[in-house]
Design an enzyme around this catalytic site. Structure first.
Site, PDB file in Angstrom:
ATOM      1  N   SER A  29     127.571 -10.515  47.506  1.00  0.00           N
ATOM      2  CA  SER A  29     127.758  -9.326  46.669  1.00  0.00           C
ATOM      3  C   SER A  29     129.206  -8.856  46.700  1.00  0.00           C
ATOM      4  O   SER A  29     129.556  -7.860  46.075  1.00  0.00           O
ATOM      5  CB  SER A  29     126.832  -8.198  47.138  1.00  0.00           C
ATOM      6  OG  SER A  29     127.013  -7.947  48.521  1.00  0.00           O
ATOM      7  N   ASN A 116     121.921  -2.502  56.873  1.00  0.00           N
ATOM      8  CA  ASN A 116     120.950  -1.807  56.025  1.00  0.00           C
ATOM      9  C   ASN A 116     121.251  -0.316  55.908  1.00  0.00           C
ATOM     10  O   ASN A 116     121.209   0.252  54.814  1.00  0.00           O
ATOM     11  CB  ASN A 116     119.534  -2.024  56.558  1.00  0.00           C
ATOM     12  CG  ASN A 116     119.126  -3.493  56.497  1.00  0.00           C
ATOM     13  OD1 ASN A 116     119.829  -4.300  55.893  1.00  0.00           O
ATOM     14  ND2 ASN A 116     118.007  -3.830  57.126  1.00  0.00           N
ATOM     15  N   SER A 283     140.232  -1.417   8.699  1.00  0.00           N
ATOM     16  CA  SER A 283     139.502  -2.655   8.454  1.00  0.00           C
ATOM     17  C   SER A 283     140.505  -3.752   8.137  1.00  0.00           C
ATOM     18  O   SER A 283     141.524  -3.496   7.511  1.00  0.00           O
ATOM     19  CB  SER A 283     138.549  -2.461   7.274  1.00  0.00           C
ATOM     20  OG  SER A 283     138.266  -3.706   6.666  1.00  0.00           O
ATOM     21  N   ASN A 291     137.444   3.743  10.101  1.00  0.00           N
ATOM     22  CA  ASN A 291     136.133   3.620  10.741  1.00  0.00           C
ATOM     23  C   ASN A 291     136.069   4.422  12.043  1.00  0.00           C
ATOM     24  O   ASN A 291     137.032   4.432  12.808  1.00  0.00           O
ATOM     25  CB  ASN A 291     135.822   2.155  11.022  1.00  0.00           C
ATOM     26  CG  ASN A 291     135.627   1.352   9.749  1.00  0.00           C
ATOM     27  OD1 ASN A 291     135.144   1.884   8.756  1.00  0.00           O
ATOM     28  ND2 ASN A 291     136.016   0.098   9.774  1.00  0.00           N
ATOM     29  N   GLU A 296     131.019   5.292  17.222  1.00  0.00           N
ATOM     30  CA  GLU A 296     129.942   4.297  17.184  1.00  0.00           C
ATOM     31  C   GLU A 296     129.714   3.672  18.563  1.00  0.00           C
ATOM     32  O   GLU A 296     128.580   3.409  18.961  1.00  0.00           O
ATOM     33  CB  GLU A 296     130.272   3.204  16.171  1.00  0.00           C
ATOM     34  CG  GLU A 296     130.269   3.704  14.737  1.00  0.00           C
ATOM     35  CD  GLU A 296     130.928   2.715  13.803  1.00  0.00           C
ATOM     36  OE1 GLU A 296     130.232   1.827  13.311  1.00  0.00           O
ATOM     37  OE2 GLU A 296     132.149   2.815  13.572  1.00  0.00           O
ATOM     38  N   TYR A 323     114.077  -2.368  54.010  1.00  0.00           N
ATOM     39  CA  TYR A 323     115.077  -3.028  53.181  1.00  0.00           C
ATOM     40  C   TYR A 323     114.585  -4.407  52.746  1.00  0.00           C
ATOM     41  O   TYR A 323     113.919  -5.120  53.486  1.00  0.00           O
ATOM     42  CB  TYR A 323     116.394  -3.188  53.959  1.00  0.00           C
ATOM     43  CG  TYR A 323     117.454  -3.934  53.167  1.00  0.00           C
ATOM     44  CD1 TYR A 323     118.258  -3.244  52.252  1.00  0.00           C
ATOM     45  CD2 TYR A 323     117.622  -5.309  53.290  1.00  0.00           C
ATOM     46  CE1 TYR A 323     119.216  -3.919  51.504  1.00  0.00           C
ATOM     47  CE2 TYR A 323     118.579  -5.992  52.537  1.00  0.00           C
ATOM     48  CZ  TYR A 323     119.367  -5.292  51.643  1.00  0.00           C
ATOM     49  OH  TYR A 323     120.307  -5.950  50.906  1.00  0.00           O
ATOM     50  N   GLN A 328     120.005  -5.375  46.691  1.00  0.00           N
ATOM     51  CA  GLN A 328     121.406  -5.663  46.398  1.00  0.00           C
ATOM     52  C   GLN A 328     121.657  -5.635  44.886  1.00  0.00           C
ATOM     53  O   GLN A 328     122.775  -5.463  44.437  1.00  0.00           O
ATOM     54  CB  GLN A 328     121.776  -7.040  46.976  1.00  0.00           C
ATOM     55  CG  GLN A 328     123.220  -7.437  46.797  1.00  0.00           C
ATOM     56  CD  GLN A 328     123.595  -8.613  47.684  1.00  0.00           C
ATOM     57  OE1 GLN A 328     123.706  -8.451  48.898  1.00  0.00           O
ATOM     58  NE2 GLN A 328     123.767  -9.783  47.113  1.00  0.00           N
ATOM     59  N   LYS A 331     123.535  -2.549  42.387  1.00  0.00           N
ATOM     60  CA  LYS A 331     124.929  -2.131  42.261  1.00  0.00           C
ATOM     61  C   LYS A 331     125.617  -2.413  40.934  1.00  0.00           C
ATOM     62  O   LYS A 331     126.165  -1.499  40.313  1.00  0.00           O
ATOM     63  CB  LYS A 331     125.746  -2.769  43.386  1.00  0.00           C
ATOM     64  CG  LYS A 331     125.324  -2.270  44.749  1.00  0.00           C
ATOM     65  CD  LYS A 331     126.072  -2.969  45.867  1.00  0.00           C
ATOM     66  CE  LYS A 331     125.383  -2.701  47.190  1.00  0.00           C
ATOM     67  NZ  LYS A 331     124.008  -3.274  47.251  1.00  0.00           N
TER      68      LYS A 331
END
Ligand code: ARG
Length: 463
Positions: A29, A116, A283, A291, A296, A323, A328, A331
């Site tokens: 991780s 943990n 555009s 735009n 948006e 745990y 994991q 995250k």
């Protein structure tokens, strides 16, 4: 130990073989949990200090540990740290480096704790920091909206239900509606912060520890209101992630509604507002286009933010205590969701600050669609003492005449209205203008400009 070099250096004691490359890949991780290195180091410093205070490690070891952690903090901040996937996560990367920096004393840091409780702590500290940031950002956006609301307190626009013209409202009032939504959003983050603010550190792997640690001391040092009361719950709890993302999702939904309104208002058909060049794009093929891309995108962000809430809920659902490595998966999506909410709040603030409202266009639109029909009905009730249902019927008949003649209600003659209800007098014209309509809405929370100014000022003062 030396004959098992290829096994994990942190827990390789009972392992003969190094992990498969795929095991390392699925397990690591460090690619994302390095984001909470500050929190990890803060937690370790509080833990080491407490261990020494409680006589569990020597003062000298603690001193070396604190010094080493500070060195590592600087290395990481400077981009001078090599994160190793073989060391899985931020906890083991830092601990392994600590050993390189200070030697054997590093091995004493992990006394009376586990990864943990460490990861639960780090993530809590991290989320807490992010909540504080979001709370501030929401306040800032509320302020921008409240300032605009005061400036546009007497700009009349159509209020819609079903996106059909309903009754005239003021643009300031409309903007203040979002201030109210954001105030609730902010209080949701504040509630979440308050509820999560208990320290899991010292719950260790799941059962607590036999060392005479002082969890109150570490909790206090890290700004918590106290330690969590059950060691199993301490390491198994991810409510704080779900709550933060639930609050984030609701906020993102509110922002998307405002974004959508800005998209509609800025079309050439509506033309209620103009968005600044700074928040518009052109555009590549149609030279005339402006735009509202930022709006948006804010409208689109709830997809991933609500997605993250869904993801963590699905990860946690049915997980047995305590745990499990599934956790994991809490995250990456959370980081992504909070990053995108932060960006949305900032962009929305810039956009709102920059809009210009077109008073005349809004007012003409407000007068269309028989928007003051309710005012006519209310007048019949008030002046002619008619039951509201009868007044509704009379007004409906008048609207039908206006519609057929292709006129606004206030363009009808008195005689035309008297054909429907002979008791109507010329005074009726007072309530048929959109300006008078909004001015009359003085009930608490109503759209009258005087109310709007009062509310806008109240918010600006509070913020
Ligand atoms: N990287 C792990 C996580 O994010 C830390 C906790 C690992 N604990 C364990 N017993 N393997 O959840």
């Amino acid at each position: 130990m030396s004959d098992k070099k290829s096994a994990n250096q942190m827990w390789g004691g009972r392992f003969a073989d190094a992990p498969d490359a795929l095991m390392e890949k699925i397990n690591a991780s460090i690619g994302y949990d390095q984001r909470f290195y500050t929190q990890d180091i803060a937690g370790s410093k509080a833990h080491a200090t407490m261990l020494a205070e409680c006589g569990i490690i020597s003062a000298d070891d603690a001193k070396q540990i604190l010094h080493g952690l500070d060195t590592i903090l600087r290395e990481i901040a400077a981009g001078d740290f090599e994160f190793k996937p073989a060391l899985e996560d931020i906890h083991m990367n830092i601990e392994a480096r600590l050993k390189e920096v200070i030697g054997e004393a590093a091995g004493r840091l992990h006394t009376g704790r586990s990864r943990n409780d460490q990861v639960a702590l780090d993530f809590k500290l991290y989320i807490r920091d992010r909540l504080d940031g979001l709370i501030e950002q929401i306040s800032a956006l509320m302020k921008v909206l409240a300032v605009k609301a005061e400036a546009y307190a007497d700009f009349v626009m159509p209020g819609f239900t079903h996106l059909q013209v309903a009754q005239p409202v003021t643009f300031g009032h409309h903007l203040l509606a979002y201030v109210e939504m954001l105030a609730r959003d902010r209080s949701r983050f504040e509630d979440a912060r308050k509820r999560m603010n208990l320290s899991p550190l010292g719950a260790a792997a799941l059962a607590g520890t036999s060392f005479p640690i002082d969890r109150h001391m570490t909790a206090k040092a890290l700004g918590f209101d106290g330690p969590t009361a059950n060691s199993l719950d301490s390491v198994a709890d991810r409510d704080f992630v779900m709550e933060a993302l639930a609050a984030a999702s609701i906020t993102a939904i509110h922002l998307s509604r405002l974004a959508e309104e800005m998209v509609i208002w800025s079309t050439s058909q509506f033309s209620f507002i103009r968005m600044s060049d700074k928040f518009s794009t052109g555009s590549s093929i149609m030279p005339q286009k402006r735009n509202p891309d930022a709006a948006e995108l804010i409208r689109g962000k709830p997809g991933r933010i609500i997605g993250a809430l869904n993801a963590i809920m699905i990860v946690m659902k049915g997980l047995p205590m305590a745990y499990a490595k599934d956790m994991q998966e809490d995250k990456e999506m959370t980081f992504d969701a909070l990053d995108n909410l932060e960006l949305s709040l900032a962009a929305m603030g810039g956009m709102v600050d920059d809009i210009t409202a077109h008073r005349d266009v809004m007012e003409v639109a407000a007068a269309s669609g028989f928007a003051t029909a309710t005012d006519l009905a209310d007048w019949c009730v008030r002046v002619l003492n008619m039951p509201f249902r009868d007044a509704h019927h009379v007004t409906g008949a008048i609207v039908a005449i206006a519609e057929q003649a292709n006129k606004r209600i206030d363009e009808l003659s008195l005689a035309e209205m008297q054909n429907v209800e002979p008791k109507i007098t010329a005074d009726i014209f007072d309530v048929l203008s959109v300006q008078n309509s909004v001015k009359s809405r003085v009930s608490f929370g109503g759209t009258a400009p005087e109310n709007v100014v009062k509310q806008a000022k109240k918010w600006q003062k509070m913020l």
